[in-house]
Design a protein around this motif. Structure first.
Motif, mmCIF file in Angstrom:
data_model
loop_
_atom_site.group_PDB
_atom_site.id
_atom_site.type_symbol
_atom_site.label_atom_id
_atom_site.label_comp_id
_atom_site.label_asym_id
_atom_site.label_seq_id
_atom_site.Cartn_x
_atom_site.Cartn_y
_atom_site.Cartn_z
ATOM 1 N N GLU A 73 0.825 -1.205 0.000
ATOM 2 C CA GLU A 73 0.000 0.000 0.000
ATOM 3 C C GLU A 73 0.862 1.260 0.000
ATOM 4 O OE1 GLU A 73 -2.994 -0.303 3.048
ATOM 5 O OE2 GLU A 73 -3.733 -2.186 2.215
ATOM 6 N N GLU A 74 1.777 1.301 -0.972
ATOM 7 C CA GLU A 74 2.702 2.433 -1.137
ATOM 8 C C GLU A 74 2.427 3.077 -2.485
ATOM 9 O OE1 GLU A 74 5.135 3.690 0.796
ATOM 10 O OE2 GLU A 74 5.087 2.232 2.437
ATOM 11 N N GLU A 75 2.068 4.348 -2.481
ATOM 12 C CA GLU A 75 1.668 5.005 -3.726
ATOM 13 C C GLU A 75 2.796 5.153 -4.741
ATOM 14 O OE1 GLU A 75 1.661 9.726 -3.091
ATOM 15 O OE2 GLU A 75 0.159 8.665 -1.905
ATOM 16 N N LYS A 76 4.048 5.162 -4.297
ATOM 17 C CA LYS A 76 5.160 5.298 -5.247
ATOM 18 C C LYS A 76 5.460 4.001 -5.999
ATOM 19 C CE LYS A 76 7.568 9.023 -2.863
ATOM 20 N NZ LYS A 76 8.795 9.389 -2.141
ATOM 21 N N LEU A 77 4.986 2.891 -5.466
ATOM 22 C CA LEU A 77 5.208 1.601 -6.123
ATOM 23 C C LEU A 77 4.069 1.332 -7.101
ATOM 24 C CD1 LEU A 77 6.391 -0.628 -3.136
ATOM 25 C CD2 LEU A 77 7.796 0.424 -4.917
ATOM 26 N N ILE A 78 4.420 0.973 -8.327
ATOM 27 C CA ILE A 78 3.440 0.667 -9.362
ATOM 28 C C ILE A 78 3.083 -0.816 -9.277
ATOM 29 C CG2 ILE A 78 2.943 0.707 -11.838
ATOM 30 C CD1 ILE A 78 3.557 3.489 -10.598
ATOM 31 N N VAL A 79 1.828 -1.089 -9.007
ATOM 32 C CA VAL A 79 1.357 -2.466 -8.860
ATOM 33 C C VAL A 79 1.154 -3.073 -10.242
ATOM 34 C CG1 VAL A 79 -0.508 -3.926 -7.972
ATOM 35 C CG2 VAL A 79 0.276 -1.948 -6.643
ATOM 36 N N SER A 80 1.623 -4.294 -10.401
ATOM 37 C CA SER A 80 1.475 -5.030 -11.656
ATOM 38 C C SER A 80 -0.006 -5.282 -11.934
ATOM 39 C CB SER A 80 2.222 -6.358 -11.553
ATOM 40 O OG SER A 80 1.963 -7.158 -12.665
ATOM 41 N N THR A 81 -0.332 -5.410 -13.197
ATOM 42 C CA THR A 81 -1.723 -5.685 -13.570
ATOM 43 C C THR A 81 -1.969 -7.168 -13.808
ATOM 44 O OG1 THR A 81 -1.187 -5.283 -15.892
ATOM 45 C CG2 THR A 81 -2.030 -3.415 -14.623
ATOM 46 N N GLY A 82 -0.948 -7.978 -13.608
ATOM 47 C CA GLY A 82 -1.077 -9.418 -13.847
ATOM 48 C C GLY A 82 -1.633 -10.164 -12.649
ATOM 49 N N LYS A 83 -1.466 -11.479 -12.660
ATOM 50 C CA LYS A 83 -2.015 -12.324 -11.601
ATOM 51 C C LYS A 83 -1.121 -12.373 -10.358
ATOM 52 C CE LYS A 83 -0.056 -16.600 -13.432
ATOM 53 N NZ LYS A 83 -0.298 -17.970 -13.828
ATOM 54 N N PHE A 84 0.066 -11.789 -10.449
ATOM 55 C CA PHE A 84 0.976 -11.826 -9.309
ATOM 56 C C PHE A 84 0.794 -10.613 -8.412
ATOM 57 C CE2 PHE A 84 3.171 -14.359 -12.637
ATOM 58 C CZ PHE A 84 3.024 -15.592 -12.013
ATOM 59 N N LYS A 85 1.459 -10.586 -7.299
ATOM 60 C CA LYS A 85 1.293 -9.550 -6.277
ATOM 61 C C LYS A 85 2.476 -8.590 -6.244
ATOM 62 C CE LYS A 85 -2.408 -11.691 -4.818
ATOM 63 N NZ LYS A 85 -3.727 -11.171 -5.098
ATOM 64 N N ASP A 86 3.147 -8.410 -7.376
ATOM 65 C CA ASP A 86 4.355 -7.591 -7.404
ATOM 66 C C ASP A 86 4.042 -6.112 -7.634
ATOM 67 O OD1 ASP A 86 3.721 -8.761 -10.092
ATOM 68 O OD2 ASP A 86 5.227 -7.304 -10.720
ATOM 69 N N ALA A 87 5.008 -5.310 -7.248
ATOM 70 C CA ALA A 87 4.956 -3.863 -7.488
ATOM 71 C C ALA A 87 6.393 -3.397 -7.662
ATOM 72 C CB ALA A 87 4.292 -3.141 -6.327
ATOM 73 N N SER A 88 6.556 -2.301 -8.414
ATOM 74 C CA SER A 88 7.913 -1.861 -8.714
ATOM 75 C C SER A 88 7.996 -0.347 -8.842
ATOM 76 C CB SER A 88 8.410 -2.524 -9.999
ATOM 77 O OG SER A 88 7.598 -2.149 -11.094
ATOM 78 N N ILE A 89 9.231 0.119 -8.904
ATOM 79 C CA ILE A 89 9.527 1.520 -9.146
ATOM 80 C C ILE A 89 10.722 1.557 -10.094
ATOM 81 C CG2 ILE A 89 11.003 1.695 -7.083
ATOM 82 C CD1 ILE A 89 9.931 4.621 -6.821
ATOM 83 N N ARG A 90 10.773 2.587 -10.912
ATOM 84 C CA ARG A 90 11.854 2.704 -11.899
ATOM 85 C C ARG A 90 12.701 3.927 -11.589
ATOM 86 N NH1 ARG A 90 9.674 0.337 -17.474
ATOM 87 N NH2 ARG A 90 8.370 -1.294 -16.602
ATOM 88 N N TYR A 91 14.005 3.771 -11.793
ATOM 89 C CA TYR A 91 14.962 4.848 -11.537
ATOM 90 C C TYR A 91 15.830 5.089 -12.770
ATOM 91 C CZ TYR A 91 13.918 3.684 -6.638
ATOM 92 O OH TYR A 91 13.294 3.436 -5.437
ATOM 93 N N THR A 92 16.094 6.363 -13.043
ATOM 94 C CA THR A 92 17.020 6.723 -14.109
ATOM 95 C C THR A 92 18.258 7.430 -13.558
ATOM 96 O OG1 THR A 92 15.817 8.783 -14.505
ATOM 97 C CG2 THR A 92 15.235 6.876 -15.874
ATOM 98 N N ALA A 93 18.249 7.760 -12.250
ATOM 99 C CA ALA A 93 19.397 8.400 -11.596
ATOM 100 C C ALA A 93 19.399 8.016 -10.123
ATOM 101 C CB ALA A 93 19.325 9.920 -11.739
ATOM 102 N N SER A 94 20.572 7.906 -9.542
ATOM 103 C CA SER A 94 20.676 7.462 -8.148
ATOM 104 C C SER A 94 20.035 8.436 -7.169
ATOM 105 C CB SER A 94 22.136 7.203 -7.776
ATOM 106 O OG SER A 94 22.879 8.397 -7.873
ATOM 107 N N ASP A 95 19.981 9.740 -7.522
ATOM 108 C CA ASP A 95 19.380 10.702 -6.596
ATOM 109 C C ASP A 95 17.851 10.581 -6.537
ATOM 110 O OD1 ASP A 95 18.753 11.832 -9.051
ATOM 111 O OD2 ASP A 95 19.635 13.796 -8.606
ATOM 112 N N GLN A 96 17.264 9.737 -7.380
ATOM 113 C CA GLN A 96 15.833 9.459 -7.313
ATOM 114 C C GLN A 96 15.503 8.423 -6.236
ATOM 115 O OE1 GLN A 96 15.197 8.139 -11.340
ATOM 116 N NE2 GLN A 96 14.781 10.213 -12.073
ATOM 117 N N VAL A 97 16.505 7.692 -5.781
ATOM 118 C CA VAL A 97 16.296 6.653 -4.775
ATOM 119 C C VAL A 97 16.154 7.323 -3.411
ATOM 120 C CG1 VAL A 97 17.225 4.572 -3.673
ATOM 121 C CG2 VAL A 97 17.657 4.997 -6.119
#
Length: 130
Positions: A73-97
């Motif tokens: 339940e973290e708004e910055k994590l993008i929840v997958s639309t598939g059957k699994f329970k995964d979520a992710s975030i994407r980075y293009t620079a280390s200062d975004q972490v």
């Protein structure tokens, strides 16, 4: 950092390597009990044989994925639309972490888990572990 994880990171371009090194160090620091290895060509951390977090290099970014992240339940994590329970975030620079976000997500990765380890045995049906 484990040698095979460092070798994966070292193969990346400078900006992506910086992101990967930062992620690996933070994950190792928080999930001290986790086993890490290259799994399906990407660094992945496991708790009791269950994958909980990993990252991969995509064409234009580094994607950090939590196998059970949909339950965080973290708004910055993008929840997958598939059957699994995964979520992710994407980075293009280390200062975004954001390290405080990452630390919180890693604590949740320990506390909230779906049983991916036995997915094949259960014929694709996921069960909540924690």
């Amino acid at each position: 950092m484990k040698e095979e994880i460092q070798a994966f990171n070292d193969k990346q371009a400078a900006a992506e390597k910086e992101i990967c090194d930062l992620l690996a160090t933070a994950i190792d620091d928080e999930l001290t009990e986790a086993e890490c290895k290259i799994w399906h060509a990407h660094p992945v951390w496991f708790l009791d044989g269950n994958p909980v977090v990993g990252y991969c290099k995509l064409k234009d970014c580094v994607r950090l994925m939590f196998w059970s992240g949909a339950g965080f339940e973290e708004e910055k994590l993008i929840v997958s639309t598939g059957k699994f329970k995964d979520a992710s975030i994407r980075y293009t620079a280390s200062d975004q972490v954001n390290l405080s976000d990452l630390e919180r997500w890693l604590k949740k990765a320990r506390e909230i888990q779906w049983d991916y380890k036995n997915l094949v045995k259960r014929k694709g049906q996921l069960e909540r572990l924690k």
